[in-house]
Motif scaffolding. Sequence first.
Motif, short mmCIF file in Angstrom:
data_model
loop_
_atom_site.label_atom_id
_atom_site.label_comp_id
_atom_site.label_asym_id
_atom_site.label_seq_id
_atom_site.Cartn_x
_atom_site.Cartn_y
_atom_site.Cartn_z
N LYS A 101 -1.01 8.94 3.33
CA LYS A 101 0.56 9.19 3.75
C LYS A 101 1.31 8.59 2.74
O LYS A 101 2.57 9.13 2.46
CB LYS A 101 0.79 8.75 5.05
CG LYS A 101 -0.03 9.45 5.98
CD LYS A 101 0.33 8.73 7.71
CE LYS A 101 -0.66 9.45 8.81
NZ LYS A 101 -0.47 9.10 10.04
N HIS A 102 1.21 7.45 2.04
CA HIS A 102 2.03 7.10 1.09
C HIS A 102 1.48 6.54 -0.22
O HIS A 102 2.00 5.83 -0.91
CB HIS A 102 2.40 5.53 1.52
CG HIS A 102 3.08 5.61 2.93
ND1 HIS A 102 4.41 6.27 3.11
CD2 HIS A 102 2.58 5.21 4.23
CE1 HIS A 102 5.02 6.40 4.53
NE2 HIS A 102 4.01 5.75 5.08
N ASN A 103 -0.20 7.15 -0.48
CA ASN A 103 -0.73 6.92 -1.70
C ASN A 103 -1.15 8.12 -2.05
O ASN A 103 -1.37 9.17 -1.19
CB ASN A 103 -1.53 5.78 -1.42
CG ASN A 103 -1.04 4.51 -0.96
OD1 ASN A 103 -0.54 3.64 -1.84
ND2 ASN A 103 -1.14 4.25 0.45
N HIS A 104 -1.71 8.27 -3.29
CA HIS A 104 -2.84 9.18 -3.44
C HIS A 104 -4.00 8.81 -3.39
O HIS A 104 -4.67 7.81 -4.10
CB HIS A 104 -2.77 9.83 -5.07
CG HIS A 104 -3.36 11.20 -5.22
ND1 HIS A 104 -4.69 11.25 -5.53
CD2 HIS A 104 -2.92 12.38 -5.22
CE1 HIS A 104 -5.04 12.26 -5.52
NE2 HIS A 104 -4.08 13.28 -5.14
N LEU A 132 0.76 -1.14 -0.15
CA LEU A 132 -0.13 0.01 -0.11
C LEU A 132 0.74 1.31 0.06
O LEU A 132 0.83 1.95 0.76
CB LEU A 132 -1.00 -0.01 1.33
CG LEU A 132 -2.08 -1.31 1.26
CD1 LEU A 132 -2.56 -1.08 2.46
CD2 LEU A 132 -2.95 -0.94 0.01
N LYS A 133 1.68 1.27 -1.04
CA LYS A 133 2.52 2.53 -1.35
C LYS A 133 2.71 2.90 -2.76
O LYS A 133 2.62 1.89 -3.57
CB LYS A 133 3.77 2.38 -0.91
CG LYS A 133 3.92 2.13 0.71
CD LYS A 133 5.76 2.07 1.29
CE LYS A 133 5.37 2.11 2.74
NZ LYS A 133 6.77 1.87 3.31
N GLY A 134 2.58 4.39 -3.09
CA GLY A 134 2.54 4.68 -4.38
C GLY A 134 1.52 4.40 -5.09
O GLY A 134 1.37 4.20 -6.66
N LEU A 135 0.07 3.98 -4.59
CA LEU A 135 -1.08 3.73 -5.28
C LEU A 135 -1.94 4.85 -5.63
O LEU A 135 -1.80 5.66 -4.63
CB LEU A 135 -1.72 2.77 -4.68
CG LEU A 135 -1.17 1.12 -4.48
CD1 LEU A 135 -1.77 0.16 -3.73
CD2 LEU A 135 -0.57 0.47 -5.80
N ASN A 136 -2.92 4.75 -6.84
CA ASN A 136 -4.03 5.71 -6.83
C ASN A 136 -5.00 4.89 -6.20
O ASN A 136 -5.73 3.95 -6.68
CB ASN A 136 -4.22 6.00 -8.15
CG ASN A 136 -3.02 6.85 -8.83
OD1 ASN A 136 -2.53 7.74 -8.20
ND2 ASN A 136 -2.56 6.48 -9.97
#
Length: 364
Positions: A32-35, A3-7
């Motif tokens: 905090k880690h995604n859009h 769950l990082k860098g996801l839309n």
Amino acid sequence: MELKGLNILLVSNEPWGDVWYSKHNYAYELSKHNHVTFVGPADRWMPRYLLGCHVVCEPVSDRLTVLHYNNVLPAKPRVCYHANNAMVSRAIREHLQAQGRPTDLFISFDPARLYDPRLLGAKTSLFIAVDKYFFSLPGERYLYAKVDGIVTISRSFNSLYAPFHKPVLTIGHGISSEEFEASPVETDLRSFGLYIGGIDKRMDLSMVEQLVQAFPEVPFVFIGRFALPGQPLAEDLFLHGRYPNVRFLGVKPFKELKRWIAASHFCLAPMDVSLSGNDISHHKVFQYLALGKPVFSPVFSEYGNIAELLYMDNDPQALVRKLAHFLEEAEAPELSAARVTRMKGQTYEEILKRLEVFLDEIEG
């Protein structure tokens, strides 16, 4: 799935604002880690909406956006409901693609609408059940059948989703790691009791009145939206000043609430457990416990494993006696630290780790 860098497209049955529920906390933590694109409910349908659904995005922070739209067609008849879902889903998908944010993960908290993740362009999808539903909403059967996995906050929900043969993960409520420390708010009140949440039909007004009457020298502070206009007891308690020891403060921004909790002497969760689903849990309890506060409430089934950290009783008079003993004798000093320690295992960081494992299992 990390769950990082996801839309992430997150659908909520509550709008973005100062009042936060689980879906708002998930949006905040995931951003905090995604859009994260947060989709609140649409306004009531009007004929002029036949011209289009007018998708607009409003930034909250660098990685959190609120998406607004209107329904093109009314919800009835059913053929309009399905056609509208297709049109709105396509418009949202095209808008996000044009913004360079095609949906990697779809998360819904609202089984009434946007029930087909594939129409929204989602690669993976989840429904998170924080409330107990009974197939009374039009999109439920379609959404449950079309998502890749279902997440629940109570095992008592799980039988409802068994016919859909989807992977199910039960996680319970979460608490932000930001809620464990706070400087107490400055107030003229001392040793007050605190309730945070809606003043609505879920509250046991009789229990509140008995507590307020039993301790006339104790200030009771209530923070939240008043949603019981025309209800005599509610208006007497919170609007008309019948009880001088009651102070109703209305809505406060979510991230300020911990300062009121830090300043309080004890906290309340006076929910009406005769209402279906109301006896399972109450989200604000975790915020109270994260700051070590004693909580007085009816019996919640999901908190049986932490019952020693709470003061629970369905009999209002018994609850009065528990509060009287607490006020007279205080409590064991180690209880406060035990509450904080227990909540450390329920942070959103820990829950999101479990979601990552669950998503990996779904994707095979």
